[in-house]
Design an enzyme around this catalytic site. Structure first.
Site, PDB file in Angstrom:
ATOM      1  N   LYS A 163      -4.664   1.293   2.039  1.00 61.73           N
ATOM      2  CA  LYS A 163      -4.998   2.557   1.581  1.00 61.73           C
ATOM      3  C   LYS A 163      -6.433   3.314   2.140  1.00 61.73           C
ATOM      4  O   LYS A 163      -7.379   2.065   1.348  1.00 61.73           O
ATOM      5  CB  LYS A 163      -5.082   3.524  -0.133  1.00 61.73           C
ATOM      6  CG  LYS A 163      -5.250   4.632  -0.482  1.00 61.73           C
ATOM      7  CD  LYS A 163      -4.871   4.965  -2.008  1.00 61.73           C
ATOM      8  CE  LYS A 163      -5.123   6.227  -2.462  1.00 61.73           C
ATOM      9  NZ  LYS A 163      -4.580   6.229  -3.421  1.00 61.73           N
ATOM     10  N   SER A 187      -2.048  10.743  -5.472  1.00 61.73           N
ATOM     11  CA  SER A 187      -2.860  10.727  -3.764  1.00 61.73           C
ATOM     12  C   SER A 187      -2.360   9.708  -2.706  1.00 61.73           C
ATOM     13  O   SER A 187      -3.107   9.412  -1.562  1.00 61.73           O
ATOM     14  CB  SER A 187      -4.175  10.541  -3.950  1.00 61.73           C
ATOM     15  OG  SER A 187      -4.355   9.491  -5.042  1.00 61.73           O
ATOM     16  N   SER A 189      -0.612   8.259  -9.122  1.00 59.59           N
ATOM     17  CA  SER A 189      -0.764   7.898  -7.651  1.00 59.59           C
ATOM     18  C   SER A 189       0.325   6.984  -6.633  1.00 59.59           C
ATOM     19  O   SER A 189      -0.445   6.972  -5.488  1.00 59.59           O
ATOM     20  CB  SER A 189      -2.112   8.383  -6.707  1.00 59.59           C
ATOM     21  OG  SER A 189      -3.017   9.672  -7.245  1.00 59.59           O
TER      22      SER A 189
HETATM   23  N1  GLN Z   1      -2.488  13.256  -9.415  1.00 62.84           N
HETATM   24  C1  GLN Z   1      -3.398  12.636 -10.982  1.00 62.84           C
HETATM   25  C2  GLN Z   1      -5.234  13.608 -10.004  1.00 62.84           C
HETATM   26  O1  GLN Z   1      -4.803  14.531  -9.594  1.00 62.84           O
HETATM   27  C3  GLN Z   1      -3.468  11.365 -10.406  1.00 62.84           C
HETATM   28  C4  GLN Z   1      -4.350  10.793  -9.530  1.00 62.84           C
HETATM   29  C5  GLN Z   1      -4.316   9.872  -9.101  1.00 62.84           C
HETATM   30  O2  GLN Z   1      -3.470   9.048  -9.777  1.00 62.84           O
HETATM   31  N2  GLN Z   1      -5.344   8.822  -8.347  1.00 62.84           N
HETATM   32  O3  GLN Z   1      -5.894  13.120 -11.056  1.00 62.84           O
END
Ligand code: GLN
Length: 484
Positions: free
Chosen positions: A76, A151, A175
């Protein structure tokens, strides 16, 4: 070759069915040909990959190579990679070449794994749909009109489209698990502190944890074996012995106590998703597990608490991107204030700005007690719910996400609807527990995920529980249409 799991590829390399250079070339060729349809990679590091593969082949020829030696993986783009752009999918870091490797990147390099490139993501890991990337959205290989989740959507799409056999990812509120669910993969978020955060660009430091996206639980175990280490450079990394996470995979599940939290089956859950999850629960019963109704009474407070704590931490962490020390700088600043203001206005996208504003507000004098302190108190209650539940059960099981992949644009105008995507995953981060998502069937021809939550440092048990399900079912073997 790309149909194989990482475990099968490791065997193939040992049997000399193919070399690491051949395998790496094969993946690079697929990425070049197929990734324009998915946009799962931000950067492909072909030359570096082939050099690493040639070295891996030497190690394999000498015998005693680590299990992932010669296996291609994708990282990532939140993990710093020496000499390679590390953008966090933001214009702010579009020109940032990392001067060092994240600890987990070094761990994979030391094991001889081959880095194919850096995967797309929501900007600074903020999002649930991969629509906030500076480099454009990622398409879900199961349905290219739908999001892959976020994400870590690039990592998920690359594995689902067989453009990498496995990928690293990070999970602050869901995410890893939510994109795993939406793309039909196995996604593991380890216990907070199990894996080093050093060199992982910080979003919300008390919640962020690195983990894996793979096709199977067995592959997740192989990746975690390599990734987990005690790292004195990360003061929140826990000095807890790294087990062999493959050791428990084959243990039978008879007598396993599974907790089913009633709060995870409420109104917001799509009815067909609930059915798939119920079928999965029945599979566990047939494998000898006992089912227990439990309650996690503060579940409804998880999303509100998270959306105070995560933005608060992000507003502090992202203050370093000021146009001076790193990243994007505006043209011809008039003075220092203009430099800060324009560099940050131009460099950050809308969702990132929204979080910084919310966080700065929640932390401001006069509001700190009402928001931030209150959210921390709620966090404590959420953690206690799990501590109490684990007195009586070994794992907790429920849906990963309320519904299958949704269409692009369908939630972008409504941040709260987007935030609710993580309603079943966020509490795990607030408590610091490990969580895993595995595919448990299709709804409208799109995958849905089953979430398993374990006690602290019980990754071995979670992987065992996931592996046994995958021995009894074939959901994890199903491929997105058109992906052979
Ligand atoms: N969807 C959540 C957010 O936008 C989690 C994101 C993540 O786990 N990096 O904060």
């Amino acid at each position: 070759m790309h149909q194989h799991t990482m475990a099968q590829l490791a065997q193939g390399l040992r049997d000399r069915a193919f070399s690491s250079v051949e395998l790496t070339r094969h993946y690079l060729e697929r990425i070049e040909r197929l990734d324009p349809a998915y946009n799962s990679y931000i950067t492909v590091t072909a030359e570096r990959a082939l050099a690493q593969a040639a070295k891996a082949d030497e190690r394999l020829a000498n015998g005693n190579a680590p299990i992932l030696c010669g296996i291609p993986i994708a990282h990532k783009d939140i993990f710093c990679t020496l000499g390679v752009r590390t953008s966090c999918a933001s214009k702010m870091l579009d020109n940032f070449i990392a001067p060092y490797n994240a600890t987990i990147v070094s761990n994979y390099e030391a094991a001889g794994a081959v880095m194919l490139g850096k995967t797309n993501m929501d900007e600074f890991a903020m999002g649930s749909s991969n629509e906030t990337s500076f480099y454009g959205p990622v398409k879900n290989p199961w349905n290219t009109g739908c999001v892959p989740g976020g994400s870590s959507g690039g990592s998920a799409a690359s594995v689902a489209a067989h453009l990498a056999p496995g990928a690293t990812a990070s999970d602050t509120g869901g995410s890893i698990r939510q994109p795993a669910a939406l793309c039909g993969l196995t996604g593991l978020k380890p216990t907070y502190g199990r894996v080093s955060r050093w060199g992982m660009i910080a979003f919300a430091s008390s919640l962020d944890q690195a983990g894996t996206l793979t096709r199977t639980a067995e592959d997740a175990a192989l990746m975690l074996n390599t990734m987990a280490s005690f790292d004195p450079k990360d003061s929140t990394c826990v000095d807890h012995p790294v087990e062999d996470y493959t050791a428990q995979l084959d243990q039978p599940l008879s007598g396993l106590r599974i907790g089913i939290p009633k709060e995870y089956f409420g109104d917001g859950l799509n009815a067909d998703t609930a059915k798939r999850v119920q079928d999965a629960i029945n599979v566990y019963a047939s494998l000898g597990a006992t089912l227990h109704d439990i309650s996690l009474p503060h579940t409804h407070l998880a999303v509100p608490a998270y959306y105070v704590i995560a933005p608060a931490e992000c507003s502090a962490n992202l203050s370093r991107f000021d146009g001076v020390r790193y990243g994007h700088r505006c043209e011809n600043p008039k003075d220092l204030n203009d430099l800060y203001e324009r560099s940050r206005s131009e460099g950050f996208g809308e969702e990132v700005k929204r979080r910084i504003l919310v966080g700065a507000y929640a932390l401001s004098a006069g509001y700190y007690d009402a928001y931030y302190n209150k959210a921390q108190q709620v966090r404590r209650l959420i953690k206690q719910d799990f501590v109490d539940a684990f007195e009586n059960v070994d794992v907790i099981l429920g849906p990963t996400s309320p519904s299958p992949a949704f269409a692009f644009g369908s939630k972008t105008q409504d941040p709260v609807a987007m935030y609710l995507e993580d309603i079943y995953t966020i509490a795990t981060n607030l408590a610091g527990l490990p969580g895993l998502s595995i595919p448990c069937g299709l709804v409208d021809s799109k995958p849905v995920g089953l979430q398993l939550i374990g006690n602290y440092f019980a990754e071995g048990k979670l992987l065992n529980v996931a592996h046994q399900f995958q021995q009894a079912t074939d959901f994890h073997e199903q491929c997105a249409p058109g992906i052979e």
